[in-house]
Design a protein around this motif. Structure first.
Motif, PDB file in Angstrom:
ATOM      1  N   VAL A  39       0.835  -1.202   0.000  1.00 17.99           N
ATOM      2  CA  VAL A  39       0.000   0.000   0.000  1.00 17.99           C
ATOM      3  C   VAL A  39       0.871   1.253   0.000  1.00 17.99           C
ATOM      4  O   VAL A  39       0.561   2.243  -0.668  1.00 17.99           O
ATOM      5  N   GLY A  40       1.986   1.213   0.724  1.00 16.85           N
ATOM      6  CA  GLY A  40       2.886   2.361   0.740  1.00 16.85           C
ATOM      7  C   GLY A  40       3.416   2.693  -0.644  1.00 16.85           C
ATOM      8  O   GLY A  40       3.485   3.875  -1.034  1.00 16.85           O
ATOM      9  N   GLU A  41       3.776   1.649  -1.380  1.00 21.57           N
ATOM     10  CA  GLU A  41       4.275   1.873  -2.747  1.00 21.57           C
ATOM     11  C   GLU A  41       3.174   2.430  -3.654  1.00 21.57           C
ATOM     12  O   GLU A  41       3.437   3.289  -4.507  1.00 21.57           O
ATOM     13  N   VAL A  44       2.813   6.083  -3.049  1.00 22.75           N
ATOM     14  CA  VAL A  44       3.875   6.826  -3.734  1.00 22.75           C
ATOM     15  C   VAL A  44       3.536   6.969  -5.213  1.00 22.75           C
ATOM     16  O   VAL A  44       3.671   8.059  -5.805  1.00 22.75           O
ATOM     17  N   ASP A  45       3.079   5.874  -5.841  1.00 22.95           N
ATOM     18  CA  ASP A  45       2.678   5.945  -7.252  1.00 22.95           C
ATOM     19  C   ASP A  45       1.575   6.976  -7.457  1.00 22.95           C
ATOM     20  O   ASP A  45       1.579   7.725  -8.453  1.00 22.95           O
ATOM     21  N   MET A  46       0.630   7.012  -6.523  1.00 25.02           N
ATOM     22  CA  MET A  46      -0.463   7.978  -6.622  1.00 25.02           C
ATOM     23  C   MET A  46       0.076   9.400  -6.528  1.00 25.02           C
ATOM     24  O   MET A  46      -0.315  10.292  -7.297  1.00 25.02           O
ATOM     25  N   ALA A  47       0.984   9.626  -5.586  1.00 22.10           N
ATOM     26  CA  ALA A  47       1.532  10.969  -5.405  1.00 22.10           C
ATOM     27  C   ALA A  47       2.364  11.416  -6.599  1.00 22.10           C
ATOM     28  O   ALA A  47       2.391  12.605  -6.950  1.00 22.10           O
ATOM     29  N   MET A  48       3.031  10.466  -7.232  1.00 21.24           N
ATOM     30  CA  MET A  48       3.925  10.783  -8.358  1.00 21.24           C
ATOM     31  C   MET A  48       3.194  10.796  -9.701  1.00 21.24           C
ATOM     32  O   MET A  48       3.788  11.143 -10.723  1.00 21.24           O
ATOM     33  N   GLY A  49       1.926  10.420  -9.709  1.00 18.47           N
ATOM     34  CA  GLY A  49       1.162  10.426 -10.950  1.00 18.47           C
ATOM     35  C   GLY A  49       1.520   9.307 -11.908  1.00 18.47           C
ATOM     36  O   GLY A  49       1.281   9.405 -13.117  1.00 18.47           O
TER      37      GLY A  49
END
Length: 286
Positions: A39-41, A44-49
């Motif tokens: 979930v953490g990864e 991060v993917d969500m935040a980085m687009g």
């Protein structure tokens, strides 16, 4: 080509699941499962687009559709967390619930003072309680399961997580089957069970429960206590003096179970409440 980001897809999934009456982190958990990451990864993917990989996106969309139809998240991912382990689960076995961890805690509190304890877990299902007690109490655990489907899941989990458990495919009321694995009068430090305790006329409100948990793991007679009624005198025979019996149950059943245990010869019957403040586990001493 997918120009959408993981964040776009997860937000859309959240909205779809909310319309289906599902709130919580299911969309993120499905995204992590689909991407074979944590979930953490995913966050991060969500935040980085970043976008999903194509195969992960297909898995995610299929998983969301299944969850939207109220299939349990654990059946989709094939995994259910319980205390310190991940259990394999699926059709034919009761999905472990967080509230059942209280049953483990009650047993652990008693077993800490025991020397080389032996525990019988009746209706082990996925093996959740048996595995926790074997790993955390160092107990010799005998786990009994009558359902062929649930037995298969228990065998898989026990082999992976606590191979020292003795797993028995039998009815716990079969004295000969228990004796064959060394369980006899006065031999147990504790008998524990999360038995079926739903009254036959009470249909669970959650679609995940009524549609996917096996009936034999849910229902037990007019008041939901038929199996507990049989297990109380059985426990009185098998549990050694000073040993423990503990049952999980519905919040309205605690008084009736305390009375059954006292009638069977147990004392110090006490009901423990779960984190929501509901009566959840009743235990007594032989």
């Amino acid at each position: 080509m997918n120009e959408r980001s993981v964040g776009d897809d997860v937000r859309d999934a959240r909205a779809r699941l909310a319309l289906a009456g599902i709130h919580g982190p299911d969309a993120e958990l499905l995204a992590a499962w689909a991407a074979r990451s944590g979930v953490g990864e995913i966050r991060v993917d969500m935040a980085m687009g970043r976008p999903f990989e194509p195969d992960a996106l297909d898995r995610f969309r299929a998983g969301v559709a299944r969850r939207e139809a109220r299939e349990p998240l654990q059946h989709i991912t094939g995994s259910a967390p319980f205390r310190h382990v991940e259990l394999r689960v699926g059709p034919g076995v009761f999905t472990p619930r967080p509230e059942t961890e209280l049953l483990v805690e009650v047993a652990l509190d008693h077993l800490r003072a025991a020397v080389a304890p032996t525990v019988l877990d009746v209706g082990t299902g996925s093996g959740a309680v048996a595995i926790a007690l074997a790993r955390e109490a160092g107990a010799r655990v005998v786990a009994v399961e009558q359902s062929p489907a649930a037995f298969s899941w228990a065998r898989r989990n026990i082999a992976a997580l606590a191979p020292g458990i003795v797993l028995l495919h039998a009815d716990a009321r079969d004295a000969a089957a228990l004796a064959a694995v060394g369980v006899h009068a006065g031999s147990l430090s504790a008998l524990v069970s999360n038995p079926p305790y739903v009254p036959h006329a009470s249909v669970p409100a959650d679609p995940e429960v009524r549609g996917f948990d096996p009936d034999r793991a849910l229902y037990s007679g007019v008041d939901g206590l038929d199996l507990v009624r049989d297990l109380a005198p059985l426990a009185a025979d098998l549990v050694a003096p000073g040993g423990l019996v503990a049952f999980e149950h519905a919040e309205h059943q605690s008084a009736a179970i305390r009375e059954m245990l006292e009638d069977a010869g147990f004392h110090d019957a006490r009901t423990h409440r779960d984190l929501t403040g509901r009566d959840r586990v009743t235990a007594a001493i032989r």
